[in-house]
Design a protein around this motif. Sequence first.
Motif, short mmCIF file in Angstrom:
data_model
loop_
_atom_site.label_atom_id
_atom_site.label_comp_id
_atom_site.label_asym_id
_atom_site.label_seq_id
_atom_site.Cartn_x
_atom_site.Cartn_y
_atom_site.Cartn_z
N SER A 114 0.87 -1.16 -0.54
CA SER A 114 -0.01 -0.25 0.08
C SER A 114 0.65 1.37 -0.01
O SER A 114 0.71 2.32 0.27
N HIS A 115 1.85 1.14 -0.01
CA HIS A 115 2.81 1.96 0.79
C HIS A 115 2.96 3.00 -1.11
O HIS A 115 3.91 3.65 -1.11
N ARG A 116 3.26 1.55 -1.76
CA ARG A 116 3.51 1.64 -3.57
C ARG A 116 2.36 2.11 -4.31
O ARG A 116 1.08 2.32 -3.86
N LEU A 117 3.31 3.57 -5.10
CA LEU A 117 2.20 3.85 -6.15
C LEU A 117 1.38 2.72 -7.12
O LEU A 117 2.56 2.05 -7.46
N PRO A 118 0.66 2.72 -8.09
CA PRO A 118 -0.45 3.44 -7.73
C PRO A 118 -1.68 3.12 -7.05
O PRO A 118 -3.01 3.62 -7.39
N SER A 119 -1.39 2.84 -6.22
CA SER A 119 -2.21 2.62 -5.15
C SER A 119 -3.02 3.73 -4.37
O SER A 119 -3.79 3.78 -3.52
N ARG A 168 7.76 5.39 -13.23
CA ARG A 168 8.50 4.27 -12.25
C ARG A 168 7.99 3.08 -11.84
O ARG A 168 8.40 2.21 -11.40
N GLU A 169 6.73 2.72 -11.10
CA GLU A 169 6.14 2.36 -10.81
C GLU A 169 5.77 0.72 -11.86
O GLU A 169 5.64 -0.39 -11.45
N ARG A 170 5.63 0.98 -13.33
CA ARG A 170 5.40 0.59 -13.95
C ARG A 170 6.91 -0.29 -14.58
O ARG A 170 6.10 -1.47 -14.97
N GLU A 171 7.71 0.39 -15.04
CA GLU A 171 8.85 0.00 -14.74
C GLU A 171 9.23 -1.27 -14.10
O GLU A 171 9.67 -2.31 -13.91
N GLU A 172 8.56 -1.17 -12.54
CA GLU A 172 8.94 -2.14 -11.16
C GLU A 172 8.27 -2.86 -12.03
O GLU A 172 8.66 -4.56 -11.37
N ALA A 173 6.78 -3.11 -12.23
CA ALA A 173 5.74 -3.76 -12.42
C ALA A 173 5.90 -4.48 -13.74
O ALA A 173 6.52 -5.74 -13.07
N SER A 174 6.50 -4.34 -14.25
CA SER A 174 7.77 -5.30 -15.25
C SER A 174 8.10 -5.69 -15.32
O SER A 174 8.68 -7.08 -15.47
#
Length: 200
Positions: free
Chosen positions: A4-9, A175-181
């Motif tokens: 929950s600390h991460r985006l895009p939450s 950044r969130e997208r890159e981390e997720a991928s």
Amino acid sequence: QEGSHRLPSSQCMVVLLGSTSVGKSSLAYRYVKNDFRDSLPTVGCSFFTQMLNLEVASIKFEIWDTAGQEKYHSVCHLYYRGAHAALLVYDITNKETFNRAKLWLRDLEKEFLPDEILIALVGNKTDLAGEREVATEEGEEFARTKGLLFMETSAKSSHQVNDTFMAIAQELLQREREEASHHGLLTADLEESRTGTRCC
């Protein structure tokens, strides 16, 4: 919800750092209320929230506006521990505030790993361009060498204030997208090594 600390939450904690009277409170007030207020120095810390609706996500900014006075310096550490992003604000008409922003950056570098927090260098008070002591190029160059976002704003005229927060939101989502991928690739690799092959 996990992570929950991460985006895009949708929750994004942004902390404003910089010398007293560079316009941190005015920037926050302009962004949240779309109004200008030449405020008295902040005591300790003040707090604003603002929703930003993008196509890919809605982000609730939690904006922590810290006091610039030296006596509150140690207290500010408490506020930026959980931050996703920091705005290092200086006054373009006051070279000393630019040097202080560099010291704040050093503090953040001690506290966070490079990818843990997004940092933007913000030169405020472009409405006073006639009294400028810090050239745009100087701010840009410093930001570039340190890998920071860079923006010049005016809380008074509203110049680029919304753009600054928009840039932060987009960069964090990217950044969130890159981390997720990246995690997705790792998971796929693990699956492959477990089954021996992806092909039937």
